[in-house]
Scaffold this motif. Structure first.
Motif, PDB file in Angstrom:
ATOM      1  N   ILE A 220       0.872  -1.185   0.000  1.00 25.83           N
ATOM      2  CA  ILE A 220       0.000   0.000   0.000  1.00 25.83           C
ATOM      3  C   ILE A 220       0.902   1.226   0.000  1.00 25.83           C
ATOM      4  O   ILE A 220       1.746   1.387   0.878  1.00 25.83           O
ATOM      5  CB  ILE A 220      -0.948  -0.012   1.212  1.00 25.83           C
ATOM      6  CG1 ILE A 220      -1.902  -1.209   1.100  1.00 25.83           C
ATOM      7  CG2 ILE A 220      -1.738   1.287   1.287  1.00 25.83           C
ATOM      8  CD1 ILE A 220      -2.759  -1.452   2.313  1.00 25.83           C
ATOM      9  N   PRO A 221       0.754   2.106  -1.014  1.00 20.40           N
ATOM     10  CA  PRO A 221       1.656   3.259  -1.107  1.00 20.40           C
ATOM     11  C   PRO A 221       1.376   4.327  -0.056  1.00 20.40           C
ATOM     12  O   PRO A 221       0.302   4.373   0.536  1.00 20.40           O
ATOM     13  CB  PRO A 221       1.385   3.799  -2.516  1.00 20.40           C
ATOM     14  CG  PRO A 221       0.049   3.285  -2.897  1.00 20.40           C
ATOM     15  CD  PRO A 221      -0.183   2.029  -2.113  1.00 20.40           C
ATOM     16  N   GLY A 222       2.366   5.198   0.155  1.00 19.74           N
ATOM     17  CA  GLY A 222       2.229   6.284   1.122  1.00 19.74           C
ATOM     18  C   GLY A 222       2.520   5.806   2.529  1.00 19.74           C
ATOM     19  O   GLY A 222       3.023   4.712   2.755  1.00 19.74           O
ATOM     20  N   VAL A 223       2.189   6.648   3.490  1.00 20.56           N
ATOM     21  CA  VAL A 223       2.359   6.314   4.895  1.00 20.56           C
ATOM     22  C   VAL A 223       1.134   5.503   5.322  1.00 20.56           C
ATOM     23  O   VAL A 223       0.007   5.872   5.015  1.00 20.56           O
ATOM     24  CB  VAL A 223       2.469   7.599   5.750  1.00 20.56           C
ATOM     25  CG1 VAL A 223       2.600   7.267   7.224  1.00 20.56           C
ATOM     26  CG2 VAL A 223       3.640   8.460   5.281  1.00 20.56           C
ATOM     27  N   VAL A 224       1.344   4.406   6.003  1.00 19.49           N
ATOM     28  CA  VAL A 224       0.246   3.536   6.431  1.00 19.49           C
ATOM     29  C   VAL A 224       0.369   3.314   7.935  1.00 19.49           C
ATOM     30  O   VAL A 224       1.443   3.000   8.439  1.00 19.49           O
ATOM     31  CB  VAL A 224       0.276   2.182   5.696  1.00 19.49           C
ATOM     32  CG1 VAL A 224      -0.837   1.272   6.199  1.00 19.49           C
ATOM     33  CG2 VAL A 224       0.164   2.390   4.195  1.00 19.49           C
ATOM     34  N   GLN A 225      -0.746   3.485   8.643  1.00 17.64           N
ATOM     35  CA  GLN A 225      -0.792   3.241  10.081  1.00 17.64           C
ATOM     36  C   GLN A 225      -2.087   2.514  10.417  1.00 17.64           C
ATOM     37  O   GLN A 225      -3.024   2.497   9.622  1.00 17.64           O
ATOM     38  CB  GLN A 225      -0.729   4.565  10.856  1.00 17.64           C
ATOM     39  CG  GLN A 225       0.553   5.318  10.653  1.00 17.64           C
ATOM     40  CD  GLN A 225       0.613   6.652  11.385  1.00 17.64           C
ATOM     41  OE1 GLN A 225      -0.354   7.122  11.962  1.00 17.64           O
ATOM     42  NE2 GLN A 225       1.794   7.266  11.366  1.00 17.64           N
ATOM     43  N   THR A 226      -2.107   1.907  11.596  1.00 19.26           N
ATOM     44  CA  THR A 226      -3.354   1.360  12.120  1.00 19.26           C
ATOM     45  C   THR A 226      -3.758   2.210  13.327  1.00 19.26           C
ATOM     46  O   THR A 226      -2.908   2.794  13.999  1.00 19.26           O
ATOM     47  CB  THR A 226      -3.216  -0.118  12.540  1.00 19.26           C
ATOM     48  OG1 THR A 226      -2.173  -0.239  13.481  1.00 19.26           O
ATOM     49  CG2 THR A 226      -2.935  -1.002  11.339  1.00 19.26           C
ATOM     50  N   ALA A 227      -5.042   2.275  13.573  1.00 16.92           N
ATOM     51  CA  ALA A 227      -5.575   3.108  14.650  1.00 16.92           C
ATOM     52  C   ALA A 227      -4.910   2.754  15.978  1.00 16.92           C
ATOM     53  O   ALA A 227      -4.857   1.580  16.362  1.00 16.92           O
ATOM     54  CB  ALA A 227      -7.086   2.940  14.756  1.00 16.92           C
ATOM     55  N   SER A 228      -4.405   3.761  16.663  1.00 20.61           N
ATOM     56  CA  SER A 228      -3.691   3.535  17.920  1.00 20.61           C
ATOM     57  C   SER A 228      -4.588   2.975  19.020  1.00 20.61           C
ATOM     58  O   SER A 228      -4.099   2.363  19.961  1.00 20.61           O
ATOM     59  CB  SER A 228      -3.012   4.824  18.392  1.00 20.61           C
ATOM     60  OG  SER A 228      -3.939   5.873  18.551  1.00 20.61           O
ATOM     61  N   THR A 229      -5.896   3.146  18.888  1.00 24.83           N
ATOM     62  CA  THR A 229      -6.827   2.590  19.863  1.00 24.83           C
ATOM     63  C   THR A 229      -7.345   1.222  19.439  1.00 24.83           C
ATOM     64  O   THR A 229      -8.118   0.607  20.161  1.00 24.83           O
ATOM     65  CB  THR A 229      -8.037   3.519  20.066  1.00 24.83           C
ATOM     66  OG1 THR A 229      -8.738   3.643  18.814  1.00 24.83           O
ATOM     67  CG2 THR A 229      -7.622   4.878  20.581  1.00 24.83           C
ATOM     68  N   GLY A 230      -6.933   0.763  18.229  1.00 24.19           N
ATOM     69  CA  GLY A 230      -7.370  -0.541  17.740  1.00 24.19           C
ATOM     70  C   GLY A 230      -8.647  -0.504  16.930  1.00 24.19           C
ATOM     71  O   GLY A 230      -9.112  -1.546  16.489  1.00 24.19           O
ATOM     72  N   THR A 231      -9.213   0.689  16.704  1.00 30.16           N
ATOM     73  CA  THR A 231     -10.422   0.785  15.891  1.00 30.16           C
ATOM     74  C   THR A 231     -10.646   2.218  15.424  1.00 30.16           C
ATOM     75  O   THR A 231     -10.275   3.168  16.112  1.00 30.16           O
ATOM     76  CB  THR A 231     -11.665   0.304  16.671  1.00 30.16           C
ATOM     77  OG1 THR A 231     -12.794   0.293  15.782  1.00 30.16           O
ATOM     78  CG2 THR A 231     -11.978   1.193  17.858  1.00 30.16           C
ATOM     79  N   LEU A 232     -11.253   2.352  14.253  1.00 31.89           N
ATOM     80  CA  LEU A 232     -11.754   3.654  13.811  1.00 31.89           C
ATOM     81  C   LEU A 232     -13.228   3.774  14.160  1.00 31.89           C
ATOM     82  O   LEU A 232     -13.733   4.854  14.371  1.00 31.89           O
ATOM     83  CB  LEU A 232     -11.559   3.838  12.297  1.00 31.89           C
ATOM     84  CG  LEU A 232     -10.118   3.966  11.826  1.00 31.89           C
ATOM     85  CD1 LEU A 232     -10.067   4.068  10.305  1.00 31.89           C
ATOM     86  CD2 LEU A 232      -9.435   5.158  12.460  1.00 31.89           C
ATOM     87  N   ALA A 233     -13.916   2.620  14.201  1.00 35.26           N
ATOM     88  CA  ALA A 233     -15.329   2.546  14.573  1.00 35.26           C
ATOM     89  C   ALA A 233     -16.197   3.508  13.784  1.00 35.26           C
ATOM     90  O   ALA A 233     -17.021   4.221  14.334  1.00 35.26           O
ATOM     91  CB  ALA A 233     -15.507   2.755  16.076  1.00 35.26           C
ATOM     92  N   LEU A 234     -16.009   3.498  12.455  1.00 35.44           N
ATOM     93  CA  LEU A 234     -16.849   4.329  11.601  1.00 35.44           C
ATOM     94  C   LEU A 234     -18.265   3.760  11.585  1.00 35.44           C
ATOM     95  O   LEU A 234     -18.457   2.563  11.424  1.00 35.44           O
ATOM     96  CB  LEU A 234     -16.261   4.373  10.186  1.00 35.44           C
ATOM     97  CG  LEU A 234     -14.876   5.013  10.097  1.00 35.44           C
ATOM     98  CD1 LEU A 234     -14.250   4.747   8.732  1.00 35.44           C
ATOM     99  CD2 LEU A 234     -14.953   6.497  10.369  1.00 35.44           C
TER     100      LEU A 234
END
Length: 174
Positions: free
Chosen positions: A98-112
Motif C-alpha cells: 500500500i503506497p504512502g504512509v500507512v498506520q493502524t488506529a492507535s486505539t485498535g479501531t476507527l469505529a466508523l
C-alpha cells in the motif's frame, strides 16, 4: 451531497477516501491487504497532502470520532510528503504494497458508523484542521473524490472506472 469536509487552515491536506463498510467477504473486502476481511480492521481513512512542494508533519495530531472520542494519535515522526497520502486503517497488518504512509488506529479501531458519522483531525494544540461527515448512503465501498482529491465525494466504483470498491493510497482508477 453525501459527504463534506471543512477546509484546513493550512490548505495542504484533504480527506481523499473514506471506507466505512468493507466490501463482501473474502479477498474482495480485504482493503488493508492482510489476507483477512474484517468489518472493523479494513475500514480506513485516507488523508492526502495536496502541496506539490512541502511535507506535512502530523506528529501528535489526533483523529477523533465526533461525539465519541479519540480513535488515533499520529505518532512522532509521522510526515506525509508532497502529493502523498497517509492511510489509517482500523486494524490488522496492512500490506507493505500500500503506497504512502500507512498506520493502524492507535486505539485498535476507527469505529466508523455505517449509518453516518462525523470525524475530525485536530493538531497537537487541539485546533481542528479537517472535518468530514457522511450520511451512510454508500454501501460496501469507499467514498472517494472524483476527480481524485479535488471533486465531490462519490461511490468509489463510480470513480474508479473499473468497478473497484476501494484503493487505499492510490488514485481511484489506479
Amino acid at each position: 451531497k453525501r459527504a463534506s469536509s471543512v477546509p484546513s487552515p493550512s490548505p495542504s491536506s484533504v480527506i481523499g477516501t473514506v471506507t466505512v463498510r468493507v466490501a463482501p467477504p473474502g479477498a474482495a473486502g480485504d482493503a488493508n491487504g492482510d489476507g483477512t476481511r474484517s468489518a472493523t480492521e479494513d475500514e480506513f481513512v485516507e488523508i492526502y497532502n495536496t502541496s506539490p512542494s512541502s511535507g506535512v508533519d502530523l506528529s501528535g495530531y489526533e483523529y477523533e470520532d465526533v461525539g465519541v472520542g479519540i480513535r488515533h494519535v499520529f505518532p512522532p515522526g509521522t510526515t506525509v510528503g508532497p502529493e502523498q497520502s497517509i492511510v489509517v486503517f482500523g486494524g490488522g497488518a496492512p500490506a507493505p504494497a500500500i503506497p504512502g504512509v500507512v498506520q493502524t488506529a492507535s486505539t485498535g479501531t476507527l469505529a466508523l458508523n455505517n449509518g453516518g458519522d462525523s470525524f475530525r483531525i485536530v493538531d497537537a494544540a487541539g485546533t481542528e484542521v479537517l472535518r468530514f461527515s457522511y450520511d451512510g448512503s454508500t454501501e460496501e465501498e469507499s467514498l472517494t473524490r472524483d476527480p481524485d482529491f479535488t471533486g465531490p465525494f462519490v461511490a468509489h466504483s463510480l470513480a474508479a472506472g473499473d468497478g473497484a470498491l476501494f484503493s487505499p493510497g492510490r488514485t481511484a482508477g489506479g
